[in-house]
Design a protein around this motif. Sequence first.
Motif, mmCIF file in Angstrom:
data_model
loop_
_atom_site.group_PDB
_atom_site.id
_atom_site.type_symbol
_atom_site.label_atom_id
_atom_site.label_comp_id
_atom_site.label_asym_id
_atom_site.label_seq_id
_atom_site.Cartn_x
_atom_site.Cartn_y
_atom_site.Cartn_z
ATOM 1 N N LYS A 232 46.567 18.366 57.252
ATOM 2 C CA LYS A 232 48.026 18.256 57.259
ATOM 3 C C LYS A 232 48.666 19.517 56.712
ATOM 4 O O LYS A 232 49.706 19.959 57.200
ATOM 5 C CB LYS A 232 48.457 17.041 56.446
ATOM 6 N N ARG A 233 48.005 20.100 55.677
ATOM 7 C CA ARG A 233 48.551 21.324 55.090
ATOM 8 C C ARG A 233 48.517 22.467 56.091
ATOM 9 O O ARG A 233 49.459 23.245 56.192
ATOM 10 C CB ARG A 233 47.760 21.682 53.830
ATOM 11 N N LEU A 234 47.423 22.582 56.830
ATOM 12 C CA LEU A 234 47.314 23.626 57.846
ATOM 13 C C LEU A 234 48.350 23.435 58.947
ATOM 14 O O LEU A 234 48.955 24.400 59.428
ATOM 15 C CB LEU A 234 45.910 23.640 58.435
ATOM 16 N N LEU B 265 51.236 21.933 58.624
ATOM 17 C CA LEU B 265 52.547 22.240 58.066
ATOM 18 C C LEU B 265 52.771 23.753 58.020
ATOM 19 O O LEU B 265 53.858 24.248 58.360
ATOM 20 C CB LEU B 265 52.656 21.649 56.657
ATOM 21 N N ARG B 266 51.731 24.487 57.618
ATOM 22 C CA ARG B 266 51.841 25.949 57.588
ATOM 23 C C ARG B 266 52.088 26.509 58.982
ATOM 24 O O ARG B 266 52.901 27.428 59.167
ATOM 25 C CB ARG B 266 50.571 26.566 57.005
#
Length: 266
Positions: free
Chosen positions: A2-4, A6-7
């Motif tokens: 999810k972080r990737l 979002l980035r």
Amino acid sequence: MKRLLLRAVVFAAAAAALAFLVLPVAAIFLRVPPGKLLHQLSSPVVTDALIVSAKTSVIAQVLILLFGTPLAYLVASRRFRGRALVVTLVELPLVLPPAVAGIGLLALFGRAGLLGTSIPFTQTAVVLAVAFVSSPLYIRQAIAAFEAVDPNLTAASRTLGAGEGRTFFRVVLPLARGGLAAGEALAFARGLGEFGATIMFAGSLQGVTQTLPLAIYSAFSLNFDTALAMGALLVIVSAALLIVLKLVLTWQPSRRTSSFLSARSS
């Protein structure tokens, strides 16, 4: 994961925003070869518009400095009833539609206006239109610059025997010069690109009142390459002003101020 994701979304949005801001400017230079752009700049329409723009902009900025600086200093250094109203009136031209500014100038200076002059559709009208729409940028910045001057320094100068005028020129101006120069650069850039108020109040007469923005509008349907050439010229000038503005903001207050106070105290 999810972080990737979002980035990736953030970077994609940032890239899209940057491309949206950069590509229209770049397209001006990419649409026509540089040699052809330079050739178009030699046309009489461009040279006439450049001369009118340079002349009227310089005169307008001189008037703004001469009349706007005292106004900004008085507003910044005095606390009086109605001060907020004065600041609001100074800022009002910033939010007025340019056409409204032009109509207002006509209503004031036109033959059937309040003053009943023959100024409209002359080069003087261009100067007034440019000054009207761009002066708030300088005056508002100048107010902030004067307000940022340490009052203890001005009080020390007065205590050491310097008059109000000497204190202003030897202490206040050197300390405020960065903000004043920044405001002037913004006002000059705004005035150079003025269109709406000028065409309403001064018209678009080649060699008389036709500035570069007005010439671009006139050439748009006749010779798109000429319009692009003038647009490229304004981009270069605007970029130069932006660079100057950034350099000005890095200046430090002059050491002459401290030297002046030291000399007065010794």
